[in-house]
Enzyme design. Sequence first.
Site, PDB file in Angstrom:
ATOM      1  N   GLY A 163       0.769  -1.243   0.000  1.00  0.00           N
ATOM      2  CA  GLY A 163       0.000   0.000   0.000  1.00  0.00           C
ATOM      3  C   GLY A 163       0.795   1.286   0.000  1.00  0.00           C
ATOM      4  O   GLY A 163       0.218   2.373  -0.034  1.00  0.00           O
ATOM      5  N   GLU A 190       3.775  -6.739   1.484  1.00  0.00           N
ATOM      6  CA  GLU A 190       3.305  -7.031   0.113  1.00  0.00           C
ATOM      7  C   GLU A 190       3.277  -5.790  -0.762  1.00  0.00           C
ATOM      8  O   GLU A 190       2.201  -5.360  -1.191  1.00  0.00           O
ATOM      9  CB  GLU A 190       1.864  -7.559   0.175  1.00  0.00           C
ATOM     10  N   ARG A 217       2.779  -1.410  -6.039  1.00  0.00           N
ATOM     11  CA  ARG A 217       3.023  -0.141  -6.718  1.00  0.00           C
ATOM     12  C   ARG A 217       4.431   0.410  -6.444  1.00  0.00           C
ATOM     13  O   ARG A 217       5.092   0.916  -7.339  1.00  0.00           O
ATOM     14  CB  ARG A 217       1.994   0.879  -6.225  1.00  0.00           C
ATOM     15  N   ARG A 226      -6.581   4.730 -14.728  1.00  0.00           N
ATOM     16  CA  ARG A 226      -6.466   5.347 -13.401  1.00  0.00           C
ATOM     17  C   ARG A 226      -6.984   6.786 -13.340  1.00  0.00           C
ATOM     18  O   ARG A 226      -7.659   7.145 -12.380  1.00  0.00           O
ATOM     19  CB  ARG A 226      -5.029   5.265 -12.868  1.00  0.00           C
ATOM     20  N   TYR A 271      -9.870   7.008 -10.644  1.00  0.00           N
ATOM     21  CA  TYR A 271      -9.522   7.556  -9.311  1.00  0.00           C
ATOM     22  C   TYR A 271      -9.115   9.030  -9.381  1.00  0.00           C
ATOM     23  O   TYR A 271      -8.486   9.532  -8.451  1.00  0.00           O
ATOM     24  CB  TYR A 271      -8.347   6.791  -8.683  1.00  0.00           C
ATOM     25  N   CYS A 281     -13.809   7.057 -26.633  1.00  0.00           N
ATOM     26  CA  CYS A 281     -15.061   7.791 -26.815  1.00  0.00           C
ATOM     27  C   CYS A 281     -15.739   8.127 -25.506  1.00  0.00           C
ATOM     28  O   CYS A 281     -16.852   7.674 -25.237  1.00  0.00           O
ATOM     29  CB  CYS A 281     -15.976   6.989 -27.725  1.00  0.00           C
ATOM     30  N   TYR A 340      -0.674  -0.836 -12.131  1.00  0.00           N
ATOM     31  CA  TYR A 340      -2.119  -0.722 -12.352  1.00  0.00           C
ATOM     32  C   TYR A 340      -2.482  -0.034 -13.664  1.00  0.00           C
ATOM     33  O   TYR A 340      -3.567   0.525 -13.786  1.00  0.00           O
ATOM     34  CB  TYR A 340      -2.792  -0.025 -11.155  1.00  0.00           C
TER      35      TYR A 340
HETATM   36  N1  LLP Z   1      -1.865  -6.705  -0.709  1.00  0.00           N
HETATM   37  C1  LLP Z   1      -3.198  -6.729  -0.902  1.00  0.00           C
HETATM   38  C2  LLP Z   1      -4.017  -7.686  -0.147  1.00  0.00           C
HETATM   39  C3  LLP Z   1      -3.787  -5.837  -1.805  1.00  0.00           C
HETATM   40  O1  LLP Z   1      -5.107  -5.847  -1.978  1.00  0.00           O
HETATM   41  C4  LLP Z   1      -2.975  -4.932  -2.524  1.00  0.00           C
HETATM   42  C5  LLP Z   1      -3.560  -4.001  -3.487  1.00  0.00           C
HETATM   43  C6  LLP Z   1      -1.585  -4.972  -2.307  1.00  0.00           C
HETATM   44  C7  LLP Z   1      -1.066  -5.866  -1.386  1.00  0.00           C
HETATM   45  C8  LLP Z   1      -0.614  -4.086  -3.041  1.00  0.00           C
HETATM   46  O2  LLP Z   1      -0.856  -2.743  -2.816  1.00  0.00           O
HETATM   47  P1  LLP Z   1       0.161  -1.665  -3.421  1.00  0.00           P
HETATM   48  O3  LLP Z   1       1.478  -1.821  -2.695  1.00  0.00           O
HETATM   49  O4  LLP Z   1       0.304  -1.917  -4.857  1.00  0.00           O
HETATM   50  O5  LLP Z   1      -0.492  -0.363  -3.131  1.00  0.00           O
HETATM   51  N2  LLP Z   1      -6.117  -0.258  -8.873  1.00  0.00           N
HETATM   52  C9  LLP Z   1      -5.765   0.671  -7.818  1.00  0.00           C
HETATM   53  C10 LLP Z   1      -4.996   0.000  -6.721  1.00  0.00           C
HETATM   54  C11 LLP Z   1      -5.703  -1.203  -6.135  1.00  0.00           C
HETATM   55  C12 LLP Z   1      -4.893  -1.907  -5.101  1.00  0.00           C
HETATM   56  C13 LLP Z   1      -5.486  -3.228  -4.766  1.00  0.00           C
HETATM   57  N3  LLP Z   1      -4.811  -3.962  -3.760  1.00  0.00           N
HETATM   58  C14 LLP Z   1      -4.972   1.848  -8.405  1.00  0.00           C
HETATM   59  O6  LLP Z   1      -4.749   1.881  -9.604  1.00  0.00           O
HETATM   60  O7  LLP Z   1      -4.607   2.760  -7.671  1.00  0.00           O
END
Ligand code: LLP
Length: 432
Positions: free
Chosen positions: A243, A285, A288, A325, A329, A357, A385
């Site tokens: 996250g 985990e 991004r 995105r 968002y 479109c 993403y």
């Molecule tokens: N772990 C779990 C259980 C998750 O659901 C996620 C992301 C991550 C790890 C990784 O999170 P990160 O480090 O990538 O922030 N489509 C959205 C983001 C959705 C994230 C979903 N879960 C966007 O484009 O901002």
Amino acid sequence: MPISAATNELGHLTIGGCDTVKLAEEFGTPLWVIDEATVRQSARACLEGLSSYGDARALYAGKAFLCLTMCRLAQQMGMGLDVVSEGELYTAAKAYFPPELTYMHGNNKSQSEIDAGLAYGLNIVIDGMSEAQMVIARAAALGKRASALVRVTPGVEPDTHEHIKTGQHASKFGVPLEGVPEIVRFLTEHHNEIDLRGLHAHIGSQGQELEPFLQIIDILGDLVLDLCQEQNFVLRQLDVGGGLGITYTEEDKPAPIYTWASEIAQRVKRVFTARSLDLPQLLVEPGRSIIGTAGVTLYRAGHSKSVANNIQYLALDGGMADNPRPITYQAKYTACVANRMKDSFSENRLTLVGRYCESGDIIIREAHVRASTGDLVGIFATGAYSYSQASNYNRTPRPACVLVADGKAEIIIERENNDDLIRHDRIPKRLS
Ligand code: LLP
């Protein structure tokens, strides 16, 4: 920007030692360019941040960007992998990703996904009671023992867009704190089918402040103490999710990934030691923050238009299908003119729109770039993403993706073509 980004003597943007103008000529546009050096550096920084902890592991969150090559890179960097679907698992399996380092998430895993996970021998992150029952039943039916974590909803919100918060009260993900003792007891009773190793929490994505990431560790520490005192539960693994945000524009000021990882490691040590609990294996985990700034999308600028209120439109040859995105968002990005890096800043604002479109298909609303028809426009920080959320909207083939390193560019995802678009179409006999 990718760490290897530079400007060459022709004034062109280079990434990984490759001239982006040449990349666009050779591979076409739109084009996703992934800088291997940035991926490696982010992964290294994360692992270094965790290193003081001892037994810790970073799992790359595949949902950010997954393909066979990315599985290889994650494995080479010493990371595990988090998958959320049979498709992501299939990709991991085809790349021979080690099952014991693979974790399966999802709030609605199907029986077939659970079966595939059990057959692969990965770790299942159980999202709720009914899923727990299904995992037990399937493990019994298949004669397997599932290694599992329970996902907890800690009731903490990061500073991010509503759509991508997950850890708040009443979230669709995980088990509310008050329900955790019951599910832990239930899973422990079924130890023949389930090897319950620990707990998981993930509060959301693109969070910039560290505090919410640390706050969940205090909450989980209290929860583990209760479980230990009430049920003699021994926590072997603690997964605190991903996250961490990245810098899309100058307004973003996320913590560096090293700091994020090392603060988490220190907090887990402090919280568990203060409660006289043994230190579990620590898992994080990030998605991004590993791949986001490694990616740049190259677009060719097409038609331009001046309309009322001094709005100048410049249309690019991609948009919401290769990067949903901004429309989803209201995400903001930074642009450059890749074929004219010097002298491409402009006080005047240009609205960079996509080719799809919908009026909402705007890549950057007010870009300070001096670009015009024929220019090569680069959008930074599109590694996460974009590809993973891309679509064939308006029946456009998805772009290609190249990995760049040491002056070499290699295709890691082929560009789709029109045949790919009709590959699954069928005409009923009566209409043919
Ligand atoms: N772990 C779990 C259980 C998750 O659901 C996620 C992301 C991550 C790890 C990784 O999170 P990160 O480090 O990538 O922030 N489509 C959205 C983001 C959705 C994230 C979903 N879960 C966007 O484009 O901002």
